[in-house]
Enzyme design. Structure first.
Site, PDB file in Angstrom:
ATOM      1  N   ALA A  24      90.749  62.200  49.335  1.00  0.00           N
ATOM      2  CA  ALA A  24      89.610  61.430  49.667  1.00  0.00           C
ATOM      3  C   ALA A  24      89.562  60.214  48.845  1.00  0.00           C
ATOM      4  CB  ALA A  24      88.549  62.417  49.756  1.00  0.00           C
ATOM      5  N   GLY A  25      89.444  59.071  49.934  1.00  0.00           N
ATOM      6  CA  GLY A  25      89.397  57.901  49.421  1.00  0.00           C
ATOM      7  C   GLY A  25      90.507  57.020  48.448  1.00  0.00           C
ATOM      8  N   THR A  26      91.779  57.645  48.912  1.00  0.00           N
ATOM      9  CA  THR A  26      93.029  57.210  48.098  1.00  0.00           C
ATOM     10  C   THR A  26      93.876  56.116  49.176  1.00  0.00           C
ATOM     11  OG1 THR A  26      94.024  58.990  48.961  1.00  0.00           O
ATOM     12  CG2 THR A  26      93.191  59.171  46.588  1.00  0.00           C
ATOM     13  N   HIS A 997      99.880  65.203 104.776  1.00  0.00           N
ATOM     14  CA  HIS A 997     100.277  64.808 103.507  1.00  0.00           C
ATOM     15  C   HIS A 997      99.623  65.734 102.395  1.00  0.00           C
ATOM     16  CE1 HIS A 997     101.875  61.069 104.900  1.00  0.00           C
ATOM     17  NE2 HIS A 997     101.938  60.423 103.744  1.00  0.00           N
ATOM     18  N   ASP A1107     105.631  59.124  98.318  1.00  0.00           N
ATOM     19  CA  ASP A1107     105.205  60.497  98.770  1.00  0.00           C
ATOM     20  C   ASP A1107     105.904  61.464  98.032  1.00  0.00           C
ATOM     21  OD1 ASP A1107     103.369  59.610 100.704  1.00  0.00           O
ATOM     22  OD2 ASP A1107     104.726  59.813 102.281  1.00  0.00           O
ATOM     23  N   ASP A1120     109.440  59.423 102.375  1.00  0.00           N
ATOM     24  CA  ASP A1120     107.931  58.876 102.740  1.00  0.00           C
ATOM     25  C   ASP A1120     108.026  59.749 103.943  1.00  0.00           C
ATOM     26  OD1 ASP A1120     105.950  56.593 101.965  1.00  0.00           O
ATOM     27  OD2 ASP A1120     105.660  57.121 104.130  1.00  0.00           O
TER      28      ASP A1120
END
Length: 1211
Positions: A24-26, A997, A1107, A1120
């Site tokens: 932490a905090g390094t 579709h 499609d 399509d």
């Protein structure tokens, strides 16, 4: 396992697999930025093989907020490096680096001007930087490499699948528990309670690969349909037999024991039954209790009196005991009767209700997961967890190596931030990409801190991190804390640096870190404050209300001193006064937060709870607003009185009585609500609520109260939500009904409560939420609360080192391992809490620690209290703190009798700045837009409209869609039924095209004639059941029609993994769309006699949806579907007719645009892609004409390389 060494950002090898542990905090984020700069510049020692651009450096973290923050910090580092290198280039003086040791060292072997150029490019392209959340990365890879992942392009990402889980939990309950007999149903209702309760138990671990540890494996393997009658039903049957046996034998049992109790024994013989426990009077009461139990069909637990006094083993334990008075007597002969042995045999044969309940829960979990999986196989909704699962599966299947290679090629270097929060699935993904196939030109760095792994409840797995740590080629650590003042760092070092496993597990080491010497110190009333201040209560118990009060009064004293400029942070060069926003109170949950907030409020101190996860629909304002809306909807006496009685209007009982009695007053209120109703109907609910807010002075009234900001924020938030919801509901009544259901919690939408203010307020935040953040002063009022006994949890999950698996300990056989995991996480949570402060931490502790295990107690005792939940005795808190104080000298203050007294309510003045809206002076280009083929084609027809003859007007506004015009004559269902065999006479129009579709999208091509899906299609086409067979035959013909004589493939032959359905795209127009160049290109290279396009010049994008894209024999094809009606005979769908329709509807323009979009996509995802070799062509399927014969109803073309190459320059 590699040795851990201090990290040097200049020399860290970048072409290998490394792990960086960042306490932490390094400076973890700073380190990531440094390595990022090295990668951009190919700088430092052991550098990467070539300079990378921002799109090639993958950085992954775990939240959206962290992603944005990381991107911002890296951008700032790049800008800062540009400025410093530019200054150095001008002066050649290293003072230009302003004590930036990293850049100073980096520039020694750097071409400065080239470096500045590369960094400027990186700065310009930061919006393209590959910095993602883990889920964002997975989604991107699944979509980008869709052929390898098998993912659907139209997937819908759902952040919260609660609604689905509720639905399936209810379904499972109905399907399996409704048919049960009374006794089994009673068991389920008592043990599992409801589907909602089951979900609350299972939700956290759903989706995990969870193995169950149990002796009776068969109970897990049988399906639920067999489990319920065999195990649950079998239990009830055996229990009823036990009860019946007891009732039959009760008199005999009574007689046997009575005879024993009146039996004479020699004076030198101990009795076979202890007559202090077994007495004739008690015996009658015991037997009556067991009789009542036996006659109660609802009571499925084994009666405790039966177990304690009437089983053979318990009777043998209850013989007369030897004491000092009768030690010379002969030992008692164990009392025995076959009837008690029989009872014991029957009881022991029964499974415990607790185990039976957990087994039922296991089957519920399996059923729920299966329902969820089945649903998602047939629908496009995917959760965040699904993204991980799908990418992991894709990397493990037959094409996994190729997919991993493509990702590695795209991102040759990866950094995973917060790696301690990973899980086995996430690690498997990156392991497959980078570790399983290491290459010379790739690098992979995992960055995290096992001491801060606190998200087990979200699925994070510390054991995966430890495994990854063992497998890393090199391990580095950051060794200097830049966040906290020196004495705070020394305190954390003193607490955790001891030999007895400070974090329980041996392979989570604690290394003492260094600190800065130039930090500010906290001064209070002219004196430097200690880094640690402990307030001890007089009570031996943890009294959270008292501790919250001490915390609030302490903060009040701080703020009073700050108001007098006597609470300051300073050193020789810097001075700043304490503000309320500099203070954070860390808590475990919302209940603790409420205690602190309440005590602060009593003292006039405003605070904000930053971890509030509550829904705005749960607020009081939501309930009161519902009354107001009812009155606006129904302007009548009772609804209006209910509305004005709410706190929003601020009236008391006397006011309301006066309104009722005074006709003029009442009429004014009635007129007001009638006006509100009209505003709602004419202008919408948002306008109405703003009108009420202004006319009734609600803002002023609320803000004059202690909770006013919170209530006003909720009011405005709800007004927004109602306005959005109004677009989805047809009437005011429907909207009000929806709102009431939201308040009741039915199918509730996500509406997390908003922060009421961003003013200078004391922050209250959970320890989990505080991770990664820092605060000047931190209060920890509740750290002494004892740990909860992990064995009391309904579902006990732990990691088995021996099996390398996460196990559900369903029989509670490994509680030691469970306790270790729980306590280890408590210690990691403590470490996070103790590393948030910059200048001071304050604590409230009881005079003695509880006899239950506690993390702070553990570290203060340097591990001496061990790892058992129950401790042998309580410990004096002051004694433990004195030991800590001796190590810290003058930097710990222990207040054994807190002499804090509440001060008069504070009035904290905050400066209100005057703001003015900026004036816009820029220029917005109006020709940038997103268009589509349909828009282009319609615009072309409109242009032609004025030059075409009147006789052609009827065809001018043909929509050129995938189906017939909406205005086409519909064929009635009745006519269809008379001539079912002619599928060409299907209805025409948009509805038909859309339905077909959707059918093709939802079905496998090999199963287009699936009966269930055909029924859905038939219903959407509004056809009756007699048309089912014709539809099935037709769809069979479509799926088996050879698309081309040359490639010899039909839709039915396509494997799902080789298809992408409904592939959306945005085709970027690089400069302007040059219409003349488009027409010239078509005239030069297009073999169809297409007419010239008439369209304006635009810039922007062309969007569309293909499609189907499929892959066959290494080539990619575009498909399509067209449902256009061309005529009533098959001859109307021959090749000449299709070509004519393609030109008439300008479908050739469409497929050229779509081909170009697909061409660009394939260029980006297929290694060594070549259009001439890899693109197979375009198929337009006119569905009505497909009858199974080769190429019937099928138009095919393959645009030339020259055509697509030139079009690529046009767009």
């Amino acid at each position: 396992m590699a040795e851990t060494i201090p990290l040097n950002p200049i020399t860290l090898p970048l072409n290998q697999i490394s792990l960086i542990e960042a306490s932490a905090g390094t400076g973890k984020t700073y380190t990531i930025g440094s390595l990022y700069l090295r990668l951009l510049l190919k700088a430092g020692e052991n550098n990467f093989s070539r300079p990378l651009n921002v799109e090639e450096i993958l950085v992954v973290t775990f939240t959206e907020m962290a992603t944005e923050e990381l991107k911002k910090k890296i951008r700032e580092r790049i800008t800062d490096a540009i400025n410093k290198l530019t200054a150095f280039a001008k002066t050649q003086d290293k003072s230009a680096f302003k004590n930036d040791e990293f850049l100073t060292a980096l520039c020694d072997n750097l071409n400065i001007f080239e470096a500045i150029h590369r960094l400027k490019l990186a700065e310009q392209n930061m919006d393209l930087a590959a910095i993602y959340t883990i889920h964002g990365f997975c989604r991107r890879m699944l979509m980008q490499y869709a052929f390898h992942s098998g993912i659907h392009f139209n997937l819908e990402l759902i952040k919260d699948q609660s609604d689905l889980l509720v639905r399936f939990a209810n379904e499972f309950w109905r399907e399996h528990f409704y048919p049960l007999d009374f006794e089994s149903a009673n068991f389920i209702a008592t043990e599992l309670v409801s589907p909602a309760n089951v979900l609350s138990l299972l939700k956290a671990d759903l989706g995990k690969d969870l193995q169950v540890e149990i002796e009776n494996k068969q109970a897990l393997s049988v399906p639920i349909q067999i489990f319920l009658p065999q195990y649950l039903g079998g239990y009830q049957k055996a229990l009823n037999e036990l009860k019946a046996f007891w009732l039959e034998s009760a008199d005999e049992i009574s007689a046997i024991i009575t005879n024993e109790l009146v039996k004479d024994y020699p004076k030198d013989q101990l009795k076979s039954l202890n007559r202090k426990k077994y007495q004739v009077k008690r015996l009658g009461d015991w037997i009556n209790k067991i009789n009542q139990w036996s006659n109660n069909p609802r009571d499925y637990q084994i009666n405790t009196t039966l177990k304690d006094y009437f089983l053979q083993s318990s009777i043998e334990k209850n013989c007369e005991e030897s004491t000092d008075k009768n030690k010379d007597k002969k030992p008692a002969t164990p009392f025995y009767s076959p009837i008690f042995a029989d009872l014991e045999k029957r009881v022991n044969a029964l499974m415990t209700p607790d185990l039976l309940s957990k087994l039922t829960l296991y089957h519920y979990r399996q059923g729920l997961q299966q329902k969820l999986l089945d649903y998602k196989l047939n629908h496009q909704e995917k959760s965040f967890d699904d993204l991980l699962r799908l990418l992991c599966e894709a990397l493990q299947d037959a094409q996994g190596d190729e997919l991993a290679e493509m990702i590695r090629f795209q991102y040759p270097f990866a950094m995973i931030d917060e790696f301690q929060d990973t899980d086995s699935q996430q690690y498997a993904i990156f392991s497959k990409i980078y570790r399983d196939n290491p290459e010379k030109n790739t690098g992979f760095i995992m960055i995290g801190d096992p001491k801060q792994a606190i998200y087990r409840f979200r699925g994070a797995d510390i054991f995966t991190y430890l495994k990854a740590s063992d497998e890393a080629q090199s391990r580095f650590e950051l060794t200097k804390n830049y966040r906290s003042e020196k004495h705070l760092v020394d305190g954390v070092n003193a607490l955790f640096d001891f030999p007895q496993s400070p974090f329980i597990y041996q392979n989570i080491k604690f290394t003492a870190v260094d600190s800065r010497d130039d930090h500010l110190r906290f001064y209070l009333n002219g004196k430097v404050e200690p880094a640690y201040r402990f307030y001890l209560t007089e009570s031996d118990k943890v009294n959270k209300t008292e501790m919250a009060k001490i915390c609030a009064i302490s903060i009040q004293h701080w703020l009073k001193s700050a108001a007098e400029n006597q609470a300051v942070f300073q050193n020789e060069d810097t001075y700043k006064t304490l503000q309320a926003a500099n203070i954070a109170v860390l808590v475990r949950d919302k209940n603790e937060a409420a205690l602190v907030k309440n005590e602060l409020q009593k003292l006039g101190i405003a605070s904000v709870y930053l971890s509030d996860q509550n829904s705005v629909f749960d607020s009081n304002v939501a309930k009161e607003l519902a009354w107001v809306l009812k009155a606006c909807l129904n302007v009548a006496e009772r609804p209006i009185l209910n509305a004005i009685a709410t706190a929003l209007f601020g009236l008391n009982a006397a006011d309301i009585h006066q309104i009722q009695q005074n006709e003029a007053d009442w009429q004014r209120w009635a007129d007001s609500f009638a006006q509100y109703q009209q505003t709602w109907q004419r202008q919408g609910i948002l306008a109405m609520l703003h009108q009420i807010l202004l006319e009734q002075g609600i803002s002023e009234r609320l803000l004059s109260q202690a909770t006013g900001e919170r209530d006003l924020t909720d009011f405005l938030h709800l007004a927004e939500i109602l306005q959005q919801a109004a677009t989805l509901h047809e009437s005011e009544a429907a909207l009000l009904s929806w709102f009431e259901k939201q308040i009741q919690g039915e199918a509730r939408q996500e509406a997390q409560i908003r922060l009421e203010s961003e003013r200078q307020l004391v922050k209250i935040v959970t320890i989990h939420k505080s991770k990664g953040l820092e605060y000047d002063l931190v209060w920890l009022p509740f750290l002494a609360a004892p740990s909860k006994d992990p064995s009391k949890k309904y579902i006990n999950i732990y990691y088995s080192k021996e099996r390398d698996e996460t196990l559900w300990d369903i029989e509670n056989r490994n509680l030691n391992a469970l306790c270790e995991e729980t306590f280890a996480e408590e210690l990691r949570l403590l470490y996070v809490a103790l590393t948030r402060a910059k200048y001071q931490m304050a604590f409230a502790l009881p005079a003695q620690f509880d006899k239950k295990w506690n993390a702070l107690h553990y570290v203060l005792s340097q591990g001496e209290i061990g790892k058992e939940i129950n401790l042998s005795d309580s410990k004096d808190t002051e004694t433990l703190l004195q030991t800590f104080k001796e190590k810290m000298q003058d930097n710990v203050e222990i207040c054994t009798k807190p002499n804090l007294e509440a001060l008069p309510t504070l009035s904290i003045n905050t400066k209100n700045d005057d703001f003015k809206a900026s004036e816009f002076t820029g220029n917005i280009e109006q020709d940038w837009r997103i268009t589509s083929f349909t828009s282009i084609e319609q615009a072309h027809r409109r242009q032609n409209y004025f030059t075409e003859s009147a006789g052609k007007k009827h065809a001018v506004f043909d929509d050129a869609k995938d189906y017939d015009s909406q205005n086409a004559i519909e064929i009635s269902t009745a006519l269809l039924n008379e001539n079912e065999s002619n599928i060409l006479d299907l209805p025409r129009g948009k509805q038909v095209g859309t339905a077909l579709h959707r059918h093709f999208e939802n079905c496998y091509f090999s199963d287009l004639a699936n009966t269930e899906e055909i029924d859905k299609l038939r219903q959407s086409l509004q056809l009756d059941e007699t048309f089912t067979e014709s539809l099935q035959n037709w769809l069979q013909q479509i799926s088996h029609t050879p698309l081309s004589n040359e490639i010899g493939i039909a839709l039915a032959d396509l494997a799902n993994k080789d298809c992408i359905k409904e592939m959306p795209f945005y085709l970027a127009i690089r400069e302007h769309f040059d219409v003349e160049a488009f027409n010239h290109t078509l005239k030069a290279h297009h073999h169809l006699p297409s007419e010239s396009l008439q369209f304006e010049q635009i810039q922007g994008m062309v969007r569309g949806s293909i499609d189907l894209v499929f892959r066959h024999n290494g080539k990619y094809y575009l498909v399509d579907y067209k449902s256009n009606f061309l005529g009533s005979t098959l001859a109307d769908y021959n090749q000449e007719a299709l070509k004519k329709e393609m030109l008439h509807s300008h479908y050739d323009w469409q497929y050229l645009i779509y081909t170009l979009a697909l061409h660009r996509y394939l260029q980006s995802v297929v290694p060594h892609y070549d259009y001439a070799r890899d693109f197979g062509g375009v198929f337009y399927l006119f569905l009505r004409g497909m009858n199974g014969e080769p190429q019937s109803g099928v138009f095919y073309d393959r645009p030339s390389v020259e055509l697509i190459t030139e079009l690529d320059g046009v767009f």
